[in-house]
Write a protein that holds these residues in place. Structure first.
Motif, PDB file in Angstrom:
ATOM      1  N   TYR A  10       0.825  -1.197   0.000  1.00 13.53           N
ATOM      2  CA  TYR A  10       0.000   0.000   0.000  1.00 13.53           C
ATOM      3  C   TYR A  10       0.863   1.252   0.000  1.00 13.53           C
ATOM      4  O   TYR A  10       1.892   1.326   0.664  1.00 13.53           O
ATOM      5  CB  TYR A  10      -0.940   0.021   1.202  1.00 13.53           C
ATOM      6  CG  TYR A  10      -1.870  -1.154   1.233  1.00 13.53           C
ATOM      7  CD1 TYR A  10      -1.979  -1.939   2.359  1.00 13.53           C
ATOM      8  CD2 TYR A  10      -2.625  -1.488   0.123  1.00 13.53           C
ATOM      9  CE1 TYR A  10      -2.826  -3.034   2.397  1.00 13.53           C
ATOM     10  CE2 TYR A  10      -3.468  -2.576   0.145  1.00 13.53           C
ATOM     11  CZ  TYR A  10      -3.561  -3.339   1.284  1.00 13.53           C
ATOM     12  OH  TYR A  10      -4.394  -4.423   1.306  1.00 13.53           O
ATOM     13  N   GLU A  14      -1.152   3.246   3.367  1.00 17.95           N
ATOM     14  CA  GLU A  14      -2.608   3.197   3.244  1.00 17.95           C
ATOM     15  C   GLU A  14      -3.140   1.838   3.658  1.00 17.95           C
ATOM     16  O   GLU A  14      -2.487   0.816   3.503  1.00 17.95           O
ATOM     17  CB  GLU A  14      -3.039   3.456   1.795  1.00 17.95           C
ATOM     18  CG  GLU A  14      -2.810   4.859   1.321  1.00 17.95           C
ATOM     19  CD  GLU A  14      -3.255   5.054  -0.119  1.00 17.95           C
ATOM     20  OE1 GLU A  14      -3.239   4.085  -0.894  1.00 17.95           O
ATOM     21  OE2 GLU A  14      -3.630   6.173  -0.459  1.00 17.95           O
ATOM     22  N   THR A  15      -4.364   1.815   4.153  1.00 18.48           N
ATOM     23  CA  THR A  15      -5.054   0.563   4.438  1.00 18.48           C
ATOM     24  C   THR A  15      -5.789   0.127   3.179  1.00 18.48           C
ATOM     25  O   THR A  15      -5.877   0.870   2.193  1.00 18.48           O
ATOM     26  CB  THR A  15      -6.078   0.755   5.571  1.00 18.48           C
ATOM     27  OG1 THR A  15      -7.112   1.638   5.110  1.00 18.48           O
ATOM     28  CG2 THR A  15      -5.422   1.310   6.837  1.00 18.48           C
ATOM     29  N   TRP A  16      -6.336  -1.097   3.219  1.00 17.63           N
ATOM     30  CA  TRP A  16      -7.118  -1.602   2.084  1.00 17.63           C
ATOM     31  C   TRP A  16      -8.268  -0.657   1.766  1.00 17.63           C
ATOM     32  O   TRP A  16      -8.515  -0.311   0.605  1.00 17.63           O
ATOM     33  CB  TRP A  16      -7.607  -3.014   2.387  1.00 17.63           C
ATOM     34  CG  TRP A  16      -8.591  -3.560   1.382  1.00 17.63           C
ATOM     35  CD1 TRP A  16      -9.896  -3.868   1.600  1.00 17.63           C
ATOM     36  CD2 TRP A  16      -8.350  -3.869  -0.002  1.00 17.63           C
ATOM     37  NE1 TRP A  16     -10.485  -4.343   0.442  1.00 17.63           N
ATOM     38  CE2 TRP A  16      -9.549  -4.357  -0.550  1.00 17.63           C
ATOM     39  CE3 TRP A  16      -7.237  -3.771  -0.818  1.00 17.63           C
ATOM     40  CZ2 TRP A  16      -9.668  -4.752  -1.877  1.00 17.63           C
ATOM     41  CZ3 TRP A  16      -7.358  -4.167  -2.151  1.00 17.63           C
ATOM     42  CH2 TRP A  16      -8.563  -4.643  -2.658  1.00 17.63           C
TER      43      TRP A  16
END
Length: 196
Positions: A10, A14-16
């Motif tokens: 990411y 960033e997260t999913w």
């Protein structure tokens, strides 16, 4: 072929969910594709005419052999969160009811069949990352039409996913009938697929 699990790359931590929001907010030019493959956002131009021709022929040849209540679609984003992906296969066979259920997402595991036609710029992803992603999602059948294989154009049907790995069910060259198993139980003509 076994592809090891990898930590999603990411961007900037960033997260999913953040990656999905970034992908959803993209202003992708008409005819282009935006996918998430192994945690990366990939934007590609429209495919070539031979690529589109093959996808169109397969689409038309699948229609008469579909099980009741299923249809074949293009331009559908299918999600594969376990592989940090949102793929847009060239063709995907899904239940008709799923397309009208009011939810914006489609899970890859809901498909009976996905089809990818390779191009020079995406062949490696179709052969490796997407092969692993579809298997991990439990898609029963993955048809890879490899126009740019080093040994010449080849068609491979993968199936029976177990523990995120497909078994090769059939391999042939352009011109060979493609034997689709249950629920299709039909051979699809590939005699007019353009070589080159």
């Amino acid at each position: 072929m076994s592809v090891p699990a990898v930590e999603p790359p990411y961007i900037r931590g960033e997260t999913w969910d953040e990656l999905l929001r970034t992908w959803e907010a993209l202003d992708v030019p008409e005819g282009w594709k935006a996918e998430i493959i192994e945690g990366y956002i990939i934007v590609r131009p429209a495919p070539s005419k031979p690529h589109t021709y093959i996808a169109s022929k397969l689409h038309r040849r699948l229609l008469p052999v579909l099980p009741e209540g299923w249809d074949v679609y293009q331009n559908v984003d299918v999600r594969i969160p376990l592989r940090s992906g949102v793929f847009q296969p060239d063709l995907v066979v899904l239940p008709e009811a799923l397309m009208l259920d009011g939810t914006p997402e489609t899970q890859a595991g809901d498909a009976a069949l996905v089809v990818e036609v390779t191009s020079r710029g995406n062949a490696g992803r179709d052969r490796v990352e997407k092969l692993a992603g579809y298997a991990r999602a439990g898609v029963p059948l993955y048809l890879l039409v490899d126009r740019v294989a080093s040994q010449g154009p080849v068609i491979t049907l993968f199936g029976e996913p177990r523990s995120g790995v497909y078994r090769t069910l059939w391999t042939g060259k352009f011109g060979d009938p493609i034997p689709l198993p249950d629920p299709f139980e039909h051979a699809i003509d590939s005699s007019d697929f353009p070589v080159g």
